[in-house]
Design a protein around this motif. Sequence first.
Motif, PDB file in Angstrom:
ATOM      1  N   GLY A 238       0.827  -1.216   0.000  1.00 12.65           N
ATOM      2  CA  GLY A 238       0.000   0.000   0.000  1.00 12.65           C
ATOM      3  C   GLY A 238       0.854   1.257   0.000  1.00 12.65           C
ATOM      4  O   GLY A 238       0.549   2.240  -0.692  1.00 12.65           O
ATOM      5  N   PHE A 239       1.913   1.224   0.765  1.00 15.78           N
ATOM      6  CA  PHE A 239       2.836   2.371   0.805  1.00 15.78           C
ATOM      7  C   PHE A 239       3.473   2.602  -0.563  1.00 15.78           C
ATOM      8  O   PHE A 239       3.584   3.743  -1.022  1.00 15.78           O
ATOM      9  N   LEU A 240       3.885   1.526  -1.211  1.00 17.93           N
ATOM     10  CA  LEU A 240       4.504   1.651  -2.534  1.00 17.93           C
ATOM     11  C   LEU A 240       3.526   2.193  -3.569  1.00 17.93           C
ATOM     12  O   LEU A 240       3.915   2.962  -4.454  1.00 17.93           O
ATOM     13  N   ILE A 241       2.258   1.832  -3.445  1.00 22.76           N
ATOM     14  CA  ILE A 241       1.242   2.412  -4.332  1.00 22.76           C
ATOM     15  C   ILE A 241       1.176   3.918  -4.123  1.00 22.76           C
ATOM     16  O   ILE A 241       1.169   4.695  -5.076  1.00 22.76           O
ATOM     17  N   GLY A 242       1.136   4.333  -2.866  1.00 23.41           N
ATOM     18  CA  GLY A 242       1.085   5.764  -2.557  1.00 23.41           C
ATOM     19  C   GLY A 242       2.296   6.512  -3.067  1.00 23.41           C
ATOM     20  O   GLY A 242       2.175   7.607  -3.631  1.00 23.41           O
ATOM     21  N   VAL A 243       3.472   5.948  -2.881  1.00 19.46           N
ATOM     22  CA  VAL A 243       4.705   6.590  -3.336  1.00 19.46           C
ATOM     23  C   VAL A 243       4.718   6.692  -4.856  1.00 19.46           C
ATOM     24  O   VAL A 243       5.057   7.740  -5.416  1.00 19.46           O
ATOM     25  N   THR A 244       4.335   5.614  -5.517  1.00 22.03           N
ATOM     26  CA  THR A 244       4.332   5.611  -6.982  1.00 22.03           C
ATOM     27  C   THR A 244       3.375   6.658  -7.536  1.00 22.03           C
ATOM     28  O   THR A 244       3.723   7.411  -8.452  1.00 22.03           O
ATOM     29  N   VAL A 245       2.189   6.725  -6.978  1.00 20.15           N
ATOM     30  CA  VAL A 245       1.217   7.719  -7.441  1.00 20.15           C
ATOM     31  C   VAL A 245       1.703   9.126  -7.103  1.00 20.15           C
ATOM     32  O   VAL A 245       1.590  10.044  -7.919  1.00 20.15           O
ATOM     33  N   GLY A 246       2.279   9.293  -5.921  1.00 20.20           N
ATOM     34  CA  GLY A 246       2.789  10.609  -5.517  1.00 20.20           C
ATOM     35  C   GLY A 246       3.882  11.117  -6.432  1.00 20.20           C
ATOM     36  O   GLY A 246       3.971  12.311  -6.719  1.00 20.20           O
ATOM     37  N   ILE A 247       4.727  10.215  -6.892  1.00 17.39           N
ATOM     38  CA  ILE A 247       5.820  10.603  -7.786  1.00 17.39           C
ATOM     39  C   ILE A 247       5.291  10.920  -9.180  1.00 17.39           C
ATOM     40  O   ILE A 247       5.743  11.855  -9.826  1.00 17.39           O
ATOM     41  N   SER A 248       4.314  10.125  -9.640  1.00 19.05           N
ATOM     42  CA  SER A 248       3.859  10.260 -11.027  1.00 19.05           C
ATOM     43  C   SER A 248       2.832  11.368 -11.237  1.00 19.05           C
ATOM     44  O   SER A 248       2.658  11.828 -12.355  1.00 19.05           O
ATOM     45  N   GLU A 249       2.148  11.797 -10.197  1.00 18.64           N
ATOM     46  CA  GLU A 249       1.094  12.810 -10.342  1.00 18.64           C
ATOM     47  C   GLU A 249       1.560  14.136  -9.732  1.00 18.64           C
ATOM     48  O   GLU A 249       1.809  14.221  -8.536  1.00 18.64           O
ATOM     49  N   PRO A 250       1.665  15.186 -10.543  1.00 19.29           N
ATOM     50  CA  PRO A 250       2.167  16.469 -10.028  1.00 19.29           C
ATOM     51  C   PRO A 250       1.184  17.191  -9.104  1.00 19.29           C
ATOM     52  O   PRO A 250       1.612  17.900  -8.191  1.00 19.29           O
ATOM     53  N   ASP A 251      -0.115  17.015  -9.302  1.00 19.68           N
ATOM     54  CA  ASP A 251      -1.111  17.683  -8.464  1.00 19.68           C
ATOM     55  C   ASP A 251      -1.307  16.890  -7.167  1.00 19.68           C
ATOM     56  O   ASP A 251      -1.787  15.757  -7.205  1.00 19.68           O
ATOM     57  N   PRO A 252      -0.966  17.463  -6.015  1.00 19.45           N
ATOM     58  CA  PRO A 252      -1.044  16.720  -4.744  1.00 19.45           C
ATOM     59  C   PRO A 252      -2.460  16.251  -4.393  1.00 19.45           C
ATOM     60  O   PRO A 252      -2.632  15.149  -3.868  1.00 19.45           O
ATOM     61  N   ASP A 253      -3.468  17.080  -4.690  1.00 18.88           N
ATOM     62  CA  ASP A 253      -4.842  16.672  -4.364  1.00 18.88           C
ATOM     63  C   ASP A 253      -5.282  15.483  -5.216  1.00 18.88           C
ATOM     64  O   ASP A 253      -5.902  14.543  -4.721  1.00 18.88           O
TER      65      ASP A 253
END
Length: 118
Positions: free
Chosen positions: A65-80
């Motif tokens: 789950g953490f890796l999913i969050g990190v991957t999405v956080g890195i790939s998506e520039p908009d934080p919301d």
Amino acid sequence: MTTNQATKTQIEQLNEEIESQKLAQVVKLSKRSMAVAVLLSCLFPIGGYIYTRRWLPFLWFMLGGFLIGVTVGISEPDPDEAAGMAFNLSVIYGAIVAPLDNGQAIARSRQRVSDLSQ
């Protein structure tokens, strides 16, 4: 008895004790209800791991789950948008992985107990 032989005997006794403890855990897990584990995992993924008392697989689940969050956080520039995507993907991940993992763990433990009793 020499010191070397005494040490080997102690190591063998420790190995037997560890194997006995592992077998006891497998037997306890095999007595759990697969339906309850899967239902808890579907409703509240962490609940399935608490019910089956499998802490190391729970940590691996959380790491996923953490890796999913990190991957999405890195790939998506908009934080919301990243937070929303990470949440949605984590819900899907939890709803699929936790029930399968806990159900399969109980099935494997039942199979192992069945194999050992024959």
